[in-house]
Design an enzyme around this catalytic site. Structure first.
Site, PDB file in Angstrom:
ATOM      1  N   ASN A 240      50.213  41.723  43.102  1.00  0.00           N
ATOM      2  CA  ASN A 240      49.462  41.504  41.863  1.00  0.00           C
ATOM      3  C   ASN A 240      50.171  40.399  41.092  1.00  0.00           C
ATOM      4  OD1 ASN A 240      48.041  41.744  39.412  1.00  0.00           O
ATOM      5  ND2 ASN A 240      49.386  43.371  38.694  1.00  0.00           N
ATOM      6  N   GLY A 241      49.439  39.317  40.774  1.00  0.00           N
ATOM      7  CA  GLY A 241      50.038  38.247  39.993  1.00  0.00           C
ATOM      8  C   GLY A 241      49.729  36.880  40.547  1.00  0.00           C
TER       9      GLY A 241
ATOM     10  N   ARG B 121      41.038  43.357  44.578  1.00  0.00           N
ATOM     11  CA  ARG B 121      41.222  41.923  44.418  1.00  0.00           C
ATOM     12  C   ARG B 121      40.334  41.309  43.348  1.00  0.00           C
ATOM     13  NH1 ARG B 121      40.057  36.827  48.554  1.00  0.00           N
ATOM     14  NH2 ARG B 121      41.535  35.409  47.571  1.00  0.00           N
TER      15      ARG B 121
ATOM     16  N   SER C 182      47.387  31.940  27.498  1.00  0.00           N
ATOM     17  CA  SER C 182      47.646  32.472  26.165  1.00  0.00           C
ATOM     18  C   SER C 182      48.951  31.905  25.621  1.00  0.00           C
ATOM     19  CB  SER C 182      47.728  33.999  26.203  1.00  0.00           C
ATOM     20  OG  SER C 182      49.017  34.432  26.600  1.00  0.00           O
TER      21      SER C 182
ATOM     22  N   CYS D 116      45.306  41.355  40.400  1.00  0.00           N
ATOM     23  CA  CYS D 116      44.748  42.436  41.199  1.00  0.00           C
ATOM     24  C   CYS D 116      45.304  43.771  40.742  1.00  0.00           C
ATOM     25  CB  CYS D 116      45.098  42.220  42.679  1.00  0.00           C
ATOM     26  SG  CYS D 116      44.600  40.610  43.320  1.00  0.00           S
TER      27      CYS D 116
ATOM     28  N   ILE E 299      38.267  34.716  18.442  1.00  0.00           N
ATOM     29  CA  ILE E 299      37.595  35.835  17.807  1.00  0.00           C
ATOM     30  C   ILE E 299      37.829  35.731  16.310  1.00  0.00           C
ATOM     31  CG2 ILE E 299      39.562  37.416  18.042  1.00  0.00           C
ATOM     32  CD1 ILE E 299      37.549  39.650  18.596  1.00  0.00           C
TER      33      ILE E 299
END
Length: 635
Positions: free
Chosen positions: A75-76, A50, A364, A2, A292
């Site tokens: 956030n998280g 959010r 990742s 967020c 990519i």
């Protein structure tokens, strides 16, 4: 994932303007497109944007405790929230939602500021305790999630996920900090805790900030965790391989909890491939993977990604982009809010853009090179250290300093013949040499690039001072552990995590990094350095651990990196933009630069006599920042 924002009256209970609170919250709407809300009470405003990932139905923020006395914007992700919830319920806590956000609130009510020690995840949050008239800010241990803040002249404390939250406030004064400019040209980013603007700060990783009504100045952030490299784990190299697999498996498993589509980046490198292989072993469905590719084979790893995708039958998406994909310069300047010169931000932005078409959450492999010692520069540093430890600085400095002065800058030569940088490093102590090796624009060139007036503004400060401060807290005499520690505190936070956070959030994509799990990092810090860098092979124990799960070519091919053809861009299609940018009136008007030096760099690069692409790109991105800043003035 967020965006958060807020205002706090440090001196009293003045009411805040709802329109201002909404404005500063909505400048980061890209971080949370699903819902938004603000909470206002005397002397406080809390804002939230959010991106719904967990508890889609009842996880709205700002979220308050059952009794309404404690509120939070967060956030998280807290990956151990289910275990914490059960622990708190056993203590008698009652929950109204299924969200990890409420777990933080209840953890605060149970343990106060010590709640952060119980959290396993990536997080930045601000928690308001009304009975104590206390605002408590915290950031995760590895600095995955950002937190910016400032104290305005009228006593208003402002915070937000991105710097643009601060600059959107009419009371914030945008004055460039000269020391931040020095850090940017040295490192390619402005290092924590500094921001490009004086008076603005980044909350450092693994720190909290506690504000109480009635304070007349900001307190210093307080650390709550640090990695300690001991190297004293007696585990054998063979046994460590099995434990690496198990610990990576645990970190990945925790990060696969989501109520939305989840996948992974797959670059074809060791780290992302290991994460995907682990995910495949934990999932009953094909893992969604995204890669990519580039039309220039020197920069294209997609064939290696395809090997892993084929082996694990992933739902693989590949998009090939042109090697002239440089149209994002001004977009990046808007995203990052302050100068940022890692050119791999371009492919990172693109891969996040592609991934968001298919998933909301992506895992990742970020952090693997730092934790397992995968960078080539680690091997180079250790080789130099063998000489430094045998020859005293008093002998090395004049000997290698002279050789460095005499040896030409041979950018055109094969790498073993480019000895000038090595000679320079040999004339330095270990910390200075490492700072030198990671610098975008190295000290001698910076000294010639800066104007006399700007050097007076800097005084004695140089980016090396930051490295020395961190080194003094490293508590290790092992040379490899020292540079890993320095990377944790500088490069990983200021470059890697900043790059991924802004690029992913630009597309409302949540990225999770299992190789930055703090429990994994704590254990890796106990391993002997010889388990990581072994017989000249970086990531030795990691690669051995995943030999049964990954193709040999993926594990042991030369590291390619996520890079772009900067040198050819700046001699070809970007040459005009580069010249216009670095020699612009905007740059001259700052008074920071020695214009003849910039002109020399341009001429030598365009003439093919030297490769100044990194320095010139750094100048281009600084001009892009100035251009973006000017647009704020005219808005």
């Amino acid at each position: 994932m967020c965006g958060i924002s807020g205002l706090f009256d440090l001196r009293g209970v003045r009411p805040f303007d709802a329109d201002v609170a909404r404005r500063i919250n909505n400048v980061q709407a890209h971080r949370g497109p699903d819902e938004d809300d603000i909470h206002l009470e005397p002397g406080l405003a809390l804002g939230h944007r959010r991106l719904s990932v967990i508890d889609l139905a009842t996880g709205q923020q700002p979220l308050f405790s059952v009794d309404g006395q404690v509120g939070i914007v967060f956030n998280g992700e807290i990956y151990n929230f289910q275990a914490l919830r059960a622990e708190l319920q056993a203590k008698g806590h009652v929950f109204r939602t299924q969200s990890d956000t409420e777990v933080i609130v209840q953890a605060w009510q149970a343990w106060g500021p010590d709640c952060v020690h119980h959290l396993r995840g990536m997080f930045a949050f601000a928690l308001w305790d009304r009975p104590r008239q206390t605002l408590f800010l915290a950031r995760d241990r590895m600095g995955v999630k950002p937190m910016h803040y400032a104290l305005l002249p009228d006593g208003t404390f402002i915070f937000g996920s991105e710097l643009k939250v601060l600059t959107a406030h009419p009371g914030f004064q945008r004055r460039i900090d000269p020391l931040a400019v020095e850090e940017f040209f040295a490192l390619g980013y402005v290092a924590d805790p500094r921001c490009i603007y004086s008076g603005a700060h980044k909350l450092p990783p693994a720190h909290t900030l506690t504000l109480r009504r009635g304070m007349d100045q900001l307190p210093s952030p307080a650390p709550y965790w640090d990695v300690q490299f001991t190297g004293d784990n007696p585990i054998s190299f063979e046994d460590a391989q099995a434990e690496v697999r198990e610990r990576v498996r645990d970190a990945v498993r925790l990060r696969m909890i989501a109520d939305v589509p989840l996948g992974a980046f797959l670059s074809g490198g060791v780290d992302s491939s290991a994460v995907v292989a682990t995910m495949a072993g934990l999932s009953n469905e094909p893992v969604r993977t995204c890669a990519i590719g580039f039309d220039d084979p020197k920069f294209n790893e997609s064939a290696f990604a395809q090997q892993v995708a084929d082996r694990y039958h992933t739902d693989h998406r590949l998009e090939v982009v042109g090697s002239d994909d440089f149209g994002l310069i001004d977009t990046l300047a808007r995203l990052y809010d302050e100068p940022y010169a890692d050119s791999s931000a371009i492919p990172t932005y693109r891969v996040c853009q592609i991934a968001r078409h298919h998933v909301t959450v992506a895992l990742s492999g970020d952090g693997g090179d730092e934790s397992f010692a995968g960078y080539r520069r680690y091997r180079m540093h250790m080789g130099e250290e063998m000489v430094r430890q045998r020859l005293p600085l008093g002998l090395r400095r004049p000997l290698f300093g002279t050789l460095a002065a005499l040896y030409p800058k041979a950018d055109w030569a094969p790498r073993p013949l480019r000895a000038k940088t090595t000679f320079q490093a040999m004339a330095m102590d270990a910390v200075q040499a490492y700072c030198h090796s990671v610098s975008h624009v190295r000290t001698p060139l910076r000294e010639s690039l800066y104007s006399a007036a700007f050097k007076n503004q800097l005084g004695s400060y140089r980016a090396l001072d930051l490295f020395r401060e961190h080194a003094a807290r490293a508590r290790t005499h092992d040379p490899l552990s020292l540079v890993q520690y320095l990377d944790y505190k500088t490069w990983l936070v200021g470059d890697i995590n900043t790059k991924v956070d802004r690029a992913s959030m630009a597309h409302s994509l949540e990225v999770r990094e299992p190789l930055m799990d703090h429990q994994l990092i704590e254990w890796l810090a106990t391993l002997p350095s010889g388990h990581k860098l072994r017989a000249g092979e970086g990531k030795a124990v990691f690669k051995k651990a995943f030999e049964p799960l990954l193709p040999h070519d993926v594990l042991y091919r030369p590291k390619m990196g996520f890079s772009v053809p900067l040198a050819s861009w700046l001699r070809g299609p970007l040459a005009g933009r580069m010249r216009e940018s670095v020699l612009s009136d905007r740059m001259a008007d700052t008074g920071y630069f020695h214009r003849p030096t910039i002109g020399r760099l341009v001429d030598e690069h365009l003439g093919g006599r030297h490769d100044h692409s990194t320095a010139l790109w750094t100048l281009v991105m600084f001009d892009a920042f100035l251009r973006q800043s000017a647009s704020l003035d005219s808005a």
